[in-house]
Design a protein around this motif. Structure first.
Motif, short mmCIF file in Angstrom:
data_model
loop_
_atom_site.label_atom_id
_atom_site.label_comp_id
_atom_site.label_asym_id
_atom_site.label_seq_id
_atom_site.Cartn_x
_atom_site.Cartn_y
_atom_site.Cartn_z
N MET A 113 -44.88 -22.90 52.33
CA MET A 113 -44.54 -21.61 51.74
C MET A 113 -45.21 -21.46 50.37
O MET A 113 -45.74 -22.43 49.82
CB MET A 113 -43.02 -21.45 51.60
N GLU A 114 -45.15 -20.24 49.86
CA GLU A 114 -45.69 -20.01 48.52
C GLU A 114 -44.85 -20.79 47.51
O GLU A 114 -43.65 -21.04 47.70
CB GLU A 114 -45.66 -18.52 48.16
N ARG A 115 -45.48 -21.20 46.43
CA ARG A 115 -44.74 -21.83 45.34
C ARG A 115 -44.37 -20.77 44.31
O ARG A 115 -45.25 -20.07 43.79
CB ARG A 115 -45.58 -22.93 44.68
N LEU A 116 -43.09 -20.63 44.05
CA LEU A 116 -42.62 -19.72 43.01
C LEU A 116 -42.58 -20.50 41.70
O LEU A 116 -41.80 -21.45 41.56
CB LEU A 116 -41.23 -19.19 43.36
N LYS A 117 -43.42 -20.11 40.77
CA LYS A 117 -43.52 -20.83 39.50
C LYS A 117 -42.45 -20.31 38.54
O LYS A 117 -42.53 -19.19 38.06
CB LYS A 117 -44.91 -20.68 38.91
N GLY A 118 -41.44 -21.13 38.32
CA GLY A 118 -40.37 -20.69 37.45
C GLY A 118 -39.47 -21.83 37.03
O GLY A 118 -39.79 -23.01 37.22
N ILE A 119 -38.33 -21.48 36.44
CA ILE A 119 -37.36 -22.44 35.96
C ILE A 119 -36.33 -22.70 37.06
O ILE A 119 -35.83 -21.76 37.68
CB ILE A 119 -36.62 -21.89 34.72
N ILE A 120 -36.04 -23.96 37.31
CA ILE A 120 -34.94 -24.32 38.20
C ILE A 120 -33.94 -25.14 37.39
O ILE A 120 -34.30 -26.15 36.79
CB ILE A 120 -35.43 -25.10 39.43
N LEU A 121 -32.71 -24.67 37.34
CA LEU A 121 -31.68 -25.35 36.57
C LEU A 121 -31.08 -26.46 37.41
O LEU A 121 -30.33 -26.20 38.35
CB LEU A 121 -30.59 -24.36 36.14
N ARG A 122 -31.43 -27.68 37.08
CA ARG A 122 -30.88 -28.82 37.80
C ARG A 122 -29.65 -29.32 37.04
O ARG A 122 -28.81 -28.53 36.67
CB ARG A 122 -31.97 -29.87 38.00
N GLN A 123 -29.54 -30.58 36.78
CA GLN A 123 -28.29 -31.09 36.21
C GLN A 123 -28.01 -30.49 34.82
O GLN A 123 -26.86 -30.19 34.49
CB GLN A 123 -28.34 -32.62 36.12
N ASP A 124 -29.05 -30.31 34.03
CA ASP A 124 -28.89 -29.75 32.69
C ASP A 124 -29.97 -28.71 32.44
O ASP A 124 -30.98 -28.64 33.14
CB ASP A 124 -28.99 -30.87 31.64
N PHE A 125 -29.77 -27.91 31.40
CA PHE A 125 -30.80 -26.95 31.01
C PHE A 125 -32.07 -27.71 30.61
O PHE A 125 -31.98 -28.81 30.03
CB PHE A 125 -30.33 -26.13 29.80
N PRO A 126 -33.25 -27.14 30.85
CA PRO A 126 -34.47 -27.72 30.28
C PRO A 126 -34.35 -27.79 28.76
O PRO A 126 -33.67 -26.96 28.14
CB PRO A 126 -35.57 -26.73 30.71
N GLU A 127 -35.00 -28.78 28.17
CA GLU A 127 -34.86 -29.00 26.72
C GLU A 127 -35.28 -27.78 25.91
O GLU A 127 -34.74 -27.53 24.83
CB GLU A 127 -35.69 -30.22 26.30
N ASP A 128 -36.24 -27.01 26.44
CA ASP A 128 -36.74 -25.87 25.66
C ASP A 128 -36.06 -24.55 26.04
O ASP A 128 -36.51 -23.48 25.62
CB ASP A 128 -38.26 -25.74 25.80
N LEU A 129 -35.00 -24.61 26.84
CA LEU A 129 -34.24 -23.40 27.15
C LEU A 129 -32.99 -23.39 26.28
O LEU A 129 -32.02 -24.13 26.53
CB LEU A 129 -33.86 -23.36 28.63
N GLU A 130 -33.02 -22.58 25.25
CA GLU A 130 -31.92 -22.53 24.30
C GLU A 130 -31.18 -21.21 24.47
O GLU A 130 -31.69 -20.15 24.10
CB GLU A 130 -32.45 -22.69 22.87
N LEU A 131 -29.99 -21.27 25.06
CA LEU A 131 -29.18 -20.07 25.27
C LEU A 131 -27.85 -20.23 24.57
O LEU A 131 -27.21 -21.29 24.67
CB LEU A 131 -28.94 -19.84 26.77
N ASN A 132 -27.41 -19.18 23.89
CA ASN A 132 -26.08 -19.22 23.30
C ASN A 132 -25.04 -18.94 24.38
O ASN A 132 -25.37 -18.71 25.55
CB ASN A 132 -25.97 -18.25 22.11
#
Length: 354
Positions: A113-132
């Protein structure tokens, strides 16, 4: 831009025949050139997912696990057909590029299938994803909304009405998962008989017949790296069918572990539902019912069903490890997980007003 989800090194024993993959890919996509670089996505304990790159062109290959598997499980051809049918009415499904039922290629059915290039939230947020806290809540609601949208799809309009078996979905699930547990039980795991008896006794009628995902979790959702509140894809359609939407929600809640849950449950956490701003399980149910219009006076049955079903999935994987059918060390503790889930189910049954 937040870091895009990437594949990693292939786990030992799960390597693919690179030459065979290359021949198949070039027959399916004639303008491909060069040699493929194949890596593996680390998540998942069931089907195996690989990233296949030709320069800047990137694809995803899905195949069943190696080793002995149940005959009816891991049906790659069915998964690909469901995705193709859903795509026109639920745009978050990745495009299917090619399907292979020739076992001379990789020894199994698989699809690309096509690869969707994006963020996948696994066990924790990625280090550079800072959300309040407020933004985390906004993200959480956006993901739940996509589940609601799926449950609004008209199965007949999508050509998927034959995917299910009609009324009696709840009854079939309790009978089917109970049978699967009994067949997969090992000597070091509890018998779940009290849990299965309670579920069998408390079964409600189906509330609706809709398209359900059956594994709707954060790590099966792809987010736009430029706007993490936007869902651009939903992955892993292996268990999708026509069934009861509240059973689907119960399955989702089995993975929804909160910050103040007890330690053994925290050990099972595979998604960042513990973050400040994430809805609680109770809030998820209330929000879903408000948005979808589907209602139940008491959600206990669906929550306990979801935990029992998770225990069966865990136990089926542990059975393979226990009997030496897989040597993946990740699965060594799955028997302990199944035992904990039995205790949790029994406690919720004791507390239930049903």
């Amino acid at each position: 831009m937040t870091q895009i989800d990437q594949a990693a090194d292939i786990r030992e024993g799960e390597e693919l025949d690179v030459a065979a993959v290359d021949r198949f890919m070039k027959s399916a996509i004639p303008d491909l050139t060069g040699e493929p670089v194949i890596r593996q996505y680390p998540g998942g304990a069931s089907n195996l997912t690989y990233q296949v790159d030709y320069g800047d062109r990137s694809y995803v290959l899905r195949r069943p696990p190696f080793g002995k598997i149940a005959k009816s499980a891991h049906d790659m051809l069915r998964e690909a057909r469901v995705m193709r049918a859903l795509k026109p009415v639920y745009p978050y499904v990745p495009d299917i590029i090619a399907i292979c039922d020739d076992h001379d290629v990789l020894g199994c059915d698989f699809y690309v299938m096509e690869r969707l290039k994006g963020i996948i939230l696994r066990q924790d947020f990625p280090e550079d994803l800072e959300l309040n806290e407020a933004d985390t809540r906004k993200l959480c609601l956006s993901v739940i909304d996509k589940m609601v949208d799926l449950h609004r799809v008209d199965p007949r309009a999508a050509g998927l009405d034959s995917l299910g078996k009609g009324e009696g979905y709840v009854q079939r699930q309790i009978g089917g998962w109970s049978d699967r547990f009994r067949k997969a039980r090992t000597d070091d795991v509890g018998d779940f008989e009290a849990v299965m008896a309670w579920l069998n006794d408390k079964m409600p009628n189906d509330i609706a017949q809709v398209v359900i995902h059956n594994d709707f979790r954060f790590d099966n959702v792809v987010l736009n790296p430029d706007n993490p509140f936007e869902v651009i894809g939903v992955l892993d359609w292996e268990m999708a069918t026509i069934g009861d939407p509240l059973m689907d929600l119960g399955n989702t809640l089995a993975y929804w572990i909160e910050a103040d849950d007890e330690g053994p449950f925290q050990m099972l956490r595979r998604q960042p539902t513990h973050r400040p701003g994430m809805l609680t399980r109770k809030e998820v149910v209330e929000y879903y019912m408000e948005k979808s219009g589907f209602r139940a006076d008491n959600f206990d049955f669906y929550e306990i069903y979801g935990l029992f079903r998770l225990a069966v999935i865990v136990q089926q994987i542990y059975y393979r490890f226990y009997h030496g059918q897989t040597s993946d060390k990740r699965f060594a503790v799955f028997g302990h997980a199944a035992n904990y889930l039995e205790k949790r189910c029994k406690r919720l049954i004791e507390e239930s007003s049903l």
